[in-house]
Scaffold this motif. Structure first.
Motif, PDB file in Angstrom:
ATOM      1  N   GLU A 179     -29.208   6.191   8.041  1.00 52.54           N
ATOM      2  CA  GLU A 179     -30.132   5.071   8.255  1.00 52.54           C
ATOM      3  C   GLU A 179     -29.836   3.918   7.292  1.00 52.54           C
ATOM      4  OE1 GLU A 179     -34.152   7.305   9.912  1.00 52.54           O
ATOM      5  OE2 GLU A 179     -33.642   7.454   7.774  1.00 52.54           O
ATOM      6  N   CYS A 180     -29.395   4.242   6.083  1.00 55.14           N
ATOM      7  CA  CYS A 180     -29.003   3.195   5.131  1.00 55.14           C
ATOM      8  C   CYS A 180     -27.840   2.376   5.686  1.00 55.14           C
ATOM      9  CB  CYS A 180     -28.585   3.806   3.801  1.00 55.14           C
ATOM     10  SG  CYS A 180     -29.936   4.503   2.841  1.00 55.14           S
ATOM     11  N   ALA A 181     -26.833   3.077   6.196  1.00 49.76           N
ATOM     12  CA  ALA A 181     -25.662   2.398   6.734  1.00 49.76           C
ATOM     13  C   ALA A 181     -26.003   1.572   7.970  1.00 49.76           C
ATOM     14  CB  ALA A 181     -24.577   3.415   7.058  1.00 49.76           C
ATOM     15  N   GLN A 182     -26.966   2.047   8.744  1.00 49.58           N
ATOM     16  CA  GLN A 182     -27.392   1.284   9.916  1.00 49.58           C
ATOM     17  C   GLN A 182     -28.116   0.007   9.499  1.00 49.58           C
ATOM     18  OE1 GLN A 182     -30.001   3.438  12.535  1.00 49.58           O
ATOM     19  NE2 GLN A 182     -29.747   1.998  14.222  1.00 49.58           N
ATOM     20  N   LEU A 183     -28.938   0.119   8.472  1.00 55.73           N
ATOM     21  CA  LEU A 183     -29.676  -1.041   7.991  1.00 55.73           C
ATOM     22  C   LEU A 183     -28.761  -2.027   7.271  1.00 55.73           C
ATOM     23  CD1 LEU A 183     -32.515  -2.347   7.489  1.00 55.73           C
ATOM     24  CD2 LEU A 183     -32.539  -1.088   5.321  1.00 55.73           C
ATOM     25  N   GLU A 184     -27.844  -1.506   6.453  1.00 54.39           N
ATOM     26  CA  GLU A 184     -26.909  -2.356   5.702  1.00 54.39           C
ATOM     27  C   GLU A 184     -25.488  -1.863   5.976  1.00 54.39           C
ATOM     28  OE1 GLU A 184     -24.931  -4.706   4.445  1.00 54.39           O
ATOM     29  OE2 GLU A 184     -26.885  -5.358   3.690  1.00 54.39           O
ATOM     30  N   PRO A 185     -24.796  -2.494   6.949  1.00 55.91           N
ATOM     31  CA  PRO A 185     -23.462  -2.032   7.340  1.00 55.91           C
ATOM     32  C   PRO A 185     -22.446  -2.006   6.196  1.00 55.91           C
ATOM     33  CG  PRO A 185     -24.346  -3.532   8.978  1.00 55.91           C
ATOM     34  CD  PRO A 185     -25.296  -3.572   7.816  1.00 55.91           C
ATOM     35  N   ALA A 186     -22.662  -2.818   5.165  1.00 57.73           N
ATOM     36  CA  ALA A 186     -21.719  -2.830   4.042  1.00 57.73           C
ATOM     37  C   ALA A 186     -21.729  -1.508   3.280  1.00 57.73           C
ATOM     38  CB  ALA A 186     -22.048  -3.984   3.097  1.00 57.73           C
ATOM     39  N   LEU A 187     -22.712  -0.638   3.546  1.00 62.90           N
ATOM     40  CA  LEU A 187     -22.791   0.673   2.891  1.00 62.90           C
ATOM     41  C   LEU A 187     -22.149   1.786   3.717  1.00 62.90           C
ATOM     42  CD1 LEU A 187     -26.454   0.600   1.504  1.00 62.90           C
ATOM     43  CD2 LEU A 187     -24.352   0.682   0.136  1.00 62.90           C
ATOM     44  N   ALA A 188     -21.574   1.453   4.848  1.00 65.97           N
ATOM     45  CA  ALA A 188     -21.077   2.489   5.772  1.00 65.97           C
ATOM     46  C   ALA A 188     -20.085   3.436   5.096  1.00 65.97           C
ATOM     47  CB  ALA A 188     -20.439   1.835   6.992  1.00 65.97           C
ATOM     48  N   HIS A 189     -19.137   2.915   4.355  1.00 65.12           N
ATOM     49  CA  HIS A 189     -18.133   3.768   3.716  1.00 65.12           C
ATOM     50  C   HIS A 189     -18.717   4.595   2.579  1.00 65.12           C
ATOM     51  CE1 HIS A 189     -18.324   0.977   0.395  1.00 65.12           C
ATOM     52  NE2 HIS A 189     -17.585   1.803  -0.296  1.00 65.12           N
ATOM     53  N   TYR A 190     -19.845   4.128   2.012  1.00 63.11           N
ATOM     54  CA  TYR A 190     -20.447   4.776   0.847  1.00 63.11           C
ATOM     55  C   TYR A 190     -21.489   5.823   1.250  1.00 63.11           C
ATOM     56  CZ  TYR A 190     -22.103   4.907  -4.032  1.00 63.11           C
ATOM     57  OH  TYR A 190     -22.412   5.297  -5.305  1.00 63.11           O
ATOM     58  N   ALA A 191     -21.852   5.849   2.514  1.00 66.91           N
ATOM     59  CA  ALA A 191     -22.925   6.720   2.998  1.00 66.91           C
ATOM     60  C   ALA A 191     -22.745   8.191   2.647  1.00 66.91           C
ATOM     61  CB  ALA A 191     -23.098   6.551   4.505  1.00 66.91           C
TER      62      ALA A 191
END
Length: 421
Positions: A179-191
């Motif tokens: 859900e974090c990555a969905q809300l802030e795409p810049a976190l996708a790799h860090y999820a």
């Protein structure tokens, strides 16, 4: 010296950071004549200049928390700890440390949270009204905030704090890594490295330095006199009142009332008044650092949402086309404004880890500031029980100075007005 209207209360505000300037603003709005005094040549030259930029109105967990006890060996000994308590041969610092540890109890933390949320709500209303009225350029945004947790234990503690704050009116939600990555795409790799996060959709950010400069401009236009480059040396007392402040240059500034908004320098002026007054303002400097970089224009590279890495105590705030990265808390002394290269390197490493393409990190502008912290994390506002009748405190906001500035200003201005000085 400025001509003072004979029918108006003349207030001297000591400090030209966000706390002092917002207080001057509220005093002028209350019909008072105001003089602002600061040792720096420009407003916001100290801790307000390049702080973390986040306005944390709904997420105000005080530093003094029961979890500190488990971290204590690292805080005292580890050189790379983001929160560092380095004790010196200073009785005031030791007294502060003992009071801080005494405040690391669940009941105290809860009470502090209640008080901070109330003040933060007042501050949000005050700052929102100021922005609506003056429409200043300060890179303001209201994109919310994500606080990231790296372990299940820390995330569980955050959810307990969420329930406390939710019961007090805060709107927050616990999110999964996906859900974090969905809300802030810049976190996708860090999820994959996120155990969970607390999302506060109503949180904001702004450039505190720009707000200060705009406040100074507006105050000058309303007749406020600025005495910059003048360092307060002594509060001159006569018959139980402060008659004037004497500066190191020899200048003497008289007024009907004085507001002490000097951050970490506030205790210096109070100690000559006696232990009773000084003991009521237990402020010690917690040093923090920041870097500001041009944000990447690549979609999904730089965050739009404000982000806090809870484990590393590093915050990310989007300021227009810039990205502010800030963190660390080192218990130090009031003279330690040096920028430590290893701390800047740590911020850069965290930024590249969490947002590898987030900005032009090679162009980072470095900064350090001293946050005025009290043991419980609550600011000291208004008159002191054992201090001069016309001296008012507005200090000790710690890392929440920007967040709490306008609410604190309103409370102090109300006290000055009600005192009939």
């Amino acid at each position: 010296m400025q001509a003072v209207h004979p029918s108006r209360t003349h207030v001297c505000v000591l400090g030209a950071g966000i706390v002092g300037l917002s207080c001057a603003w509220e005093l002028v709005r209350a019909g008072m004549t105001v003089t602002v005094l600061d040792r720096a040549a420009e407003p916001a030259a100290g801790t307000s200049g390049a702080n973390g930029a986040q306005l944390s109105y709904a997420y105000v967990q005080p530093l003094a928390d029961p979890s500190i006890w488990r971290q204590l060996p690292k805080l005292l000994l580890a050189r790379d700890s983001p929160l560092s308590l380095r004790l010196r041969l200073d009785p005031w610092q030791w007294a502060w440390g003992l009071r801080f540890l005494a405040a690391c109890r669940a009941s105290v933390s809860r009470d502090s949270t209640v008080q901070l949320l109330q003040l933060a709500g007042e501050s949000r209303a005050g700052f929102d009204a100021f922005l609506a009225e003056e429409r200043i350029d300060c890179d303001f945004s209201a994109t919310g905030k994500l606080v990231l947790y790296a372990s299940e234990d820390s995330f569980a503690g955050a959810r307990r704090q969420l329930e406390l704050q939710r019961a007090l009116g805060s709107v927050q939600a616990a999110l999964s890594a996906a859900e974090c990555a969905q809300l802030e795409p810049a976190l996708a790799h860090y999820a994959p490295r996120i155990a969970g996060a607390i999302h506060t959709p109503g949180e904001c950010a702004a450039d505190c330095g720009k707000v200060c400069l705009e406040l100074a401009r507006l105050l000058r236009a309303r007749g406020v006199q600025f005495l910059l480059g003048e360092q307060a040396r002594e509060l001159v007392q006569e018959r139980g009142r402060v008659a004037a402040v004497r500066c190191t240059s020899g200048a003497r500034v008289q007024a009907d009332a004085f507001v002490l908004a000097l951050g970490v320098d506030s205790p210096m002026l109070l100690r000559p008044l006696g232990l009773g007054a000084a003991w009521q303002v237990p402020v010690q400097p917690l040093k923090g650092y920041s870097i500001t970089v041009p944000a990447s224009a690549q979609p999904g590279a730089a965050p739009a949402v404000n982000v806090t890495d809870a484990a590393r105590k590093v915050v990310f705030a989007r300021l227009g086309d810039r990205l502010r990265i800030a963190g660390m808390a080192e218990l130090t002394d009031t003279r330690d404004w040096a920028i430590a290269p290893r701390r800047i390197a740590s911020l850069l490493a965290t930024a590249r880890d969490v947002f590898p393409q987030g900005g032009e990190y090679a162009a980072a502008q470095s900064w350090a500031g001293l946050r005025p912290a009290t043991p419980r994390g609550l600011p000291v506002l208004g008159r002191l029980a054992q201090g001069p009748a016309n001296l008012f405190m507005n200090t000790g906001h710690g890392a929440l100075g920007f967040t709490l500035a306008f609410g604190s200003a309103q409370r102090v201005a109300q006290q000055v007005r009600a005192s009939n000085i």
